[in-house]
Design an enzyme around this catalytic site. Structure first.
Site, PDB file in Angstrom:
ATOM      1  N   CYS A  37      -5.802  39.154 -64.889  1.00  0.00           N
ATOM      2  CA  CYS A  37      -5.485  38.037 -65.807  1.00  0.00           C
ATOM      3  C   CYS A  37      -5.997  36.692 -65.296  1.00  0.00           C
ATOM      4  CB  CYS A  37      -3.973  37.945 -66.040  1.00  0.00           C
ATOM      5  SG  CYS A  37      -3.255  39.402 -66.841  1.00  0.00           S
ATOM      6  N   ARG A  38      -5.337  36.139 -64.274  1.00  0.00           N
ATOM      7  CA  ARG A  38      -5.619  34.761 -63.887  1.00  0.00           C
ATOM      8  C   ARG A  38      -6.936  34.589 -63.144  1.00  0.00           C
ATOM      9  NH1 ARG A  38      -0.096  34.075 -60.874  1.00  0.00           N
ATOM     10  NH2 ARG A  38      -0.574  36.293 -60.610  1.00  0.00           N
ATOM     11  N   SER A  39      -7.155  35.368 -62.074  1.00  0.00           N
ATOM     12  CA  SER A  39      -8.383  35.129 -61.294  1.00  0.00           C
ATOM     13  C   SER A  39      -9.656  35.519 -62.043  1.00  0.00           C
ATOM     14  CB  SER A  39      -8.306  35.768 -59.896  1.00  0.00           C
ATOM     15  OG  SER A  39      -8.160  37.162 -59.948  1.00  0.00           O
TER      16      SER A  39
ATOM     17  N   ASP B 158       2.176  33.582 -63.868  1.00  0.00           N
ATOM     18  CA  ASP B 158       1.695  34.930 -64.148  1.00  0.00           C
ATOM     19  C   ASP B 158       1.942  35.242 -65.633  1.00  0.00           C
ATOM     20  OD1 ASP B 158       1.246  37.621 -64.348  1.00  0.00           O
ATOM     21  OD2 ASP B 158       2.318  38.135 -62.518  1.00  0.00           O
TER      22      ASP B 158
ATOM     23  N   ASN C 210      -5.718  40.775 -60.297  1.00  0.00           N
ATOM     24  CA  ASN C 210      -7.137  40.560 -60.622  1.00  0.00           C
ATOM     25  C   ASN C 210      -7.501  41.073 -62.015  1.00  0.00           C
ATOM     26  OD1 ASN C 210     -10.420  41.517 -59.345  1.00  0.00           O
ATOM     27  ND2 ASN C 210      -9.782  39.544 -60.114  1.00  0.00           N
TER      28      ASN C 210
ATOM     29  N   CYS D 143      -5.601  36.319 -57.412  1.00  0.00           N
ATOM     30  CA  CYS D 143      -4.257  36.408 -57.997  1.00  0.00           C
ATOM     31  C   CYS D 143      -3.644  37.727 -57.538  1.00  0.00           C
ATOM     32  CB  CYS D 143      -4.304  36.256 -59.516  1.00  0.00           C
ATOM     33  SG  CYS D 143      -5.224  37.536 -60.394  1.00  0.00           S
TER      34      CYS D 143
END
Ligand code: 4NP
Length: 151
Positions: A13-15, A123, A11, A8
């Site tokens: 939150c999402r990934s 995001d 690095n 993401c």
């Protein structure tokens, strides 16, 4: 052993959430994989995942211990079998940076979900707690599809 890198922007939150979810689901299936995550940007290098991402994930049973943000490195394109981008910007950044012979490894994570119209994991960084729940819903669906493909 199959290796998977989630990417993401930051690095945090999402990934890292995708890393935690896939690690959990892979273990439940008895599928051994090397799973990691990274950001196209390095602003949060060395930081643990965002506390909001951890809180939302831990309620669902996911474990974020030991995760620390890092930026994508050039050797990631060589090392990993699957490089999965959380959104179209991450995808474009990865494609632009990746040597041509490794570009086939890079895909948008949500493209793995059959009949899915949504291209991007939104995001959640500047939004509220709902954003993190939505992120987890999408990541869970795409992780199931990924394991179905590779396991
Ligand atoms: P991520 O979210 O890409 O899912 O980790 C973000 C984290 C930090 C920032 C943007 C997005 N930031 O601008 O610092």
């Amino acid at each position: 052993m199959t290796s998977i890198l989630f990417v993401c922007l930051g690095n945090i939150c999402r990934s890292p959430s995708a890393e935690a979810v896939l690690r959990y689901k892979a273990r439940m299936m008895g599928f051994e994989a090397h799973i990691d995550s990274a950001g196209t940007g390095g602003w949060h290098e060395g930081e643990p995942p965002d506390p909001r991402a951890q809180a939302a994930g831990e309620v669902r049973g996911y474990n974020f211990k030991g995760q620390s943000a890092r930026a994508v490195r050039n050797d990631d394109f060589v090392i990993f079998d699957h490089i999965l981008a959380m959104d179209s910007h991450n995808y474009d950044d990865l494609i632009a940076r990746c040597p041509a012979q490794y570009r086939f490894k890079i895909r948008k994570f949500l493209a793995l979900i059959p009949d899915n119209a949504l291209e991007d994991v939104p995001d959640p960084y500047y939004g509220g707690a709902n954003g993190f729940e939505h992120v987890l819903d999408l990541i869970e669906a795409a992780s199931e599809a990924l394991l179905h493909e590779i396991a």
